[in-house]
Scaffold this active site. Structure first.
Site, short mmCIF file in Angstrom:
data_model
loop_
_atom_site.label_atom_id
_atom_site.label_comp_id
_atom_site.label_asym_id
_atom_site.label_seq_id
_atom_site.Cartn_x
_atom_site.Cartn_y
_atom_site.Cartn_z
N GLU A 370 0.82 -1.21 0.00
CA GLU A 370 0.00 0.00 0.00
C GLU A 370 0.86 1.27 0.00
OE1 GLU A 370 -3.00 0.04 -0.69
OE2 GLU A 370 -3.41 -2.10 -0.48
N HIS A 453 -5.59 -6.67 -11.42
CA HIS A 453 -5.15 -7.61 -10.39
C HIS A 453 -4.85 -9.00 -10.95
CE1 HIS A 453 -7.22 -4.59 -7.83
NE2 HIS A 453 -6.26 -4.89 -6.99
#
Length: 538
Positions: A370, A453
């Site tokens: 992140e 993804h």
């Protein structure tokens, strides 16, 4: 089938691999790859760089170089009317200067068209990266609706999709762009809306600045939903602050600080709203001794420090913005919230529902993943769609695996508690989770913003092969180790990658980074080429 035209110094002919075709032509001066859609250069590698004009500035040499290629770019007029310098980076290691550019039309940026130029100390241009849009004809740049109207339209449309929004996470803005789509060119407001409820998202709406209609919309939130087996309970050591006999999860030794707070299960929507508008971070976590008994907070704090240290020691980077930005983490956001995200201001962590997830702050590679999204935001600005979006996810996975370098799995510490050996993604073997490991098997649909993804696993596999070596699809790759690999990817990200970089451009960016670090013709550069060849990226 993906078609690319490539000019090369060494050979002429037609070669195929996987589902990619390259047409090569001889050139004594430069190697060029042409974008298959616009037939303009997506990168230019100078073999015999042009001699700079004496007594010129770097920017004058830059625009002289761009002027030289205006025909190949299919642009009319001077380059300074088509390109704007958005950032200048000096590299003390190689004495090079890197210019980040934005392509503009009548002063309005063209969405997704950004470039990077590397210039040697003697003002010779070494390389050019980034797609260029050919000359656009007759688009009015005078809006007929206001920014306020565009924001209202975007919110109305979003509520029609996800339900009533009580609070937005921060004040929305509308930025004018020329937006190319489906062969059309519209002056549009890009309105970004951040929400936590009724559905978490970082929504992008393109609103036609002439008629107020929605041209396109998508959700670009960066999140790690589901990784690992939970907070492990292992003992961690980390820096805190002591004041008047009380201890706080506040570290003032790194950059402008690393601080960890407790949301006390405050609703994620309300928390994020307060975070964005007034800087609310939650309650301070205080202990009467140096021992803290909040596992989620301990991991959030220790892992944020570990990621800061990783970037600092490995790359000399001072926080995610390279300017020491404070890293703020808040745990216990929402009730059983199955999420973790970088919200543009800070890190937020849910506790998970105890079944699919445990507290997500317990995973070092998730925290690194992140925070790397923030690094990417402040460096390359990769778009979150298609191949650029897959690279955005892959680079976060790569750096996550490098910061937590005991294996090549992502999220194994907090994903699906009770299932031993499970992980969210595997760089070593993407097929374990049913993900592709070769370009010929890439996802080509529209779900997941073009498979950001899914197809990230193809590039993940290339990174694994570069570091560890091996044979894949009949191609032998000599591993160069984690240390060399991470340096190559970081340099590529911060110097060569732009918003629209695709897989093929990423390969060349990695080669250029390897050449910078280890020299042209080095074994590291050769391994980069082989690693990408092994996954079908040519």
């Amino acid at each position: 089938m993906r078609n690319l035209t490539k000019t090369s110094l060494l050979l002429a002919g037609l070669c195929t691999a996987a589902q990619m075709v390259f047409v090569t032509h001889a050139s004594a001066e430069e190697s060029i790859e042409y974008d298959h859609t616009y037939q303009t250069p997506s990168y230019i590698i100078e073999k015999s760089p042009q001699k700079p004009v004496q007594n010129t500035t770097q920017k004058e040499s830059l625009f002289s170089y761009l002027d030289k290629h205006q025909t190949q770019f299919k642009l009319k007029g001077n380059a300074n009317s088509h390109f704007r310098v958005s950032k200048t980076i000096k590299d003390p290691k190689t004495k090079q200067t890197f210019f980040k550019l934005t392509e503009v039309y009548k002063g309005i940026p063209i969405y997704g068209f950004e470039q990077a130029v590397a210039m040697k100390e003697n003002k010779q241009v070494k390389s050019f990266f980034g797609k260029v849009h050919p000359q656009i004809k007759d688009v009015s740049v005078t809006p007929s609706i206001s920014e306020k109207k565009a924001i209202h339209t975007a919110r109305r449309e979003l509520e029609a999709s996800i339900g009533k929004i009580e609070y937005l996470d921060g004040e929305p803005k509308g930025e004018l762009y020329i937006y190319p789509h489906d062969g059309e060119y519209d002056l549009a407001y890009l309105v970004r809306l951040s929400t936590s409820e009724p559905e978490p998202g970082y929504w992008h709406y393109f609103i036609d600045a002439k008629n107020g209609k929605v041209i396109e919309s998508f959700n670009a939130i960066h999140e790690a939903a589901g990784t690992g087996i939970g907070v492990s309970g292992d003992e961690k050591s980390f820096d805190v602050t002591e004041q008047n006999g009380r201890f706080y999860l506040a570290d003032e030794t790194r950059g402008k600080g690393i601080n960890t707070f407790d949301a006390k299960n405050l609703n994620e929507t309300l928390f994020t709203l307060l975070s964005q508008l007034i800087g609310y971070t939650g309650k301070e976590i205080v202990s009467g001794t140096s021992v803290f008994n909040e596992p989620a907070a301990v991991d959030a704090h220790a892992n944020a420090q570990a990621v800061y240290d990783y970037y600092s020691k490995t790359f000399g980077r001072d926080s995610f913005d390279q300017n020491g930005a404070r890293i703020t983490s808040t745990v216990h956001v929402g009730k059983q919230w199955n999420n973790a995200a970088w919200n543009g201001v800070q890190m937020v962590y849910g506790d998970g529902d105890g079944s699919k997830f445990k507290p997500l702050s317990g995973s070092l590679d998730i925290v690194a993943h992140e925070i790397t999204h923030a690094v990417t935001q402040y460096s390359a600005g990769l778009l979150y769609q298609g191949e650029p979006g897959a690279l955005n996810e892959s680079i976060s996975d790569i750096m996550g695996a490098m910061a937590d370098r005991d294996d090549w799995e992502i999220g194994e510490d907090v994903y699906t508690p009770g299932i031993a050996g499970d992980s969210l993604r595997s760089l070593e073997d993407p097929s374990k989770q049913g993900n592709p490991d070769h370009y010929s098997n890439r996802y080509t649909g529209t779900e997941d913003y073009g498979g950001v993804h899914i197809n990230s696993s193809i590039h993940n596999k290339a990174a694994y092969l570069l570091a560890e070596g091996g044979v894949h699809h009949g191609v032998q790759v000599e591993g160069i180790g984690r240390e060399a690999s991470e340096q190559i990817y970081y340099r590529a990200l911060t110097y060569y990658v732009t918003a629209s970089t695709d897989f093929s451009m990423m390969k060349q960016a990695a080669i250029e980074a390897a050449n910078d670090l280890y020299g042209e013709g080095s074994k590291q550069s050769a391994s980069v080429e082989k690693a990408y060849e092994a996954v079908g990226i040519l």
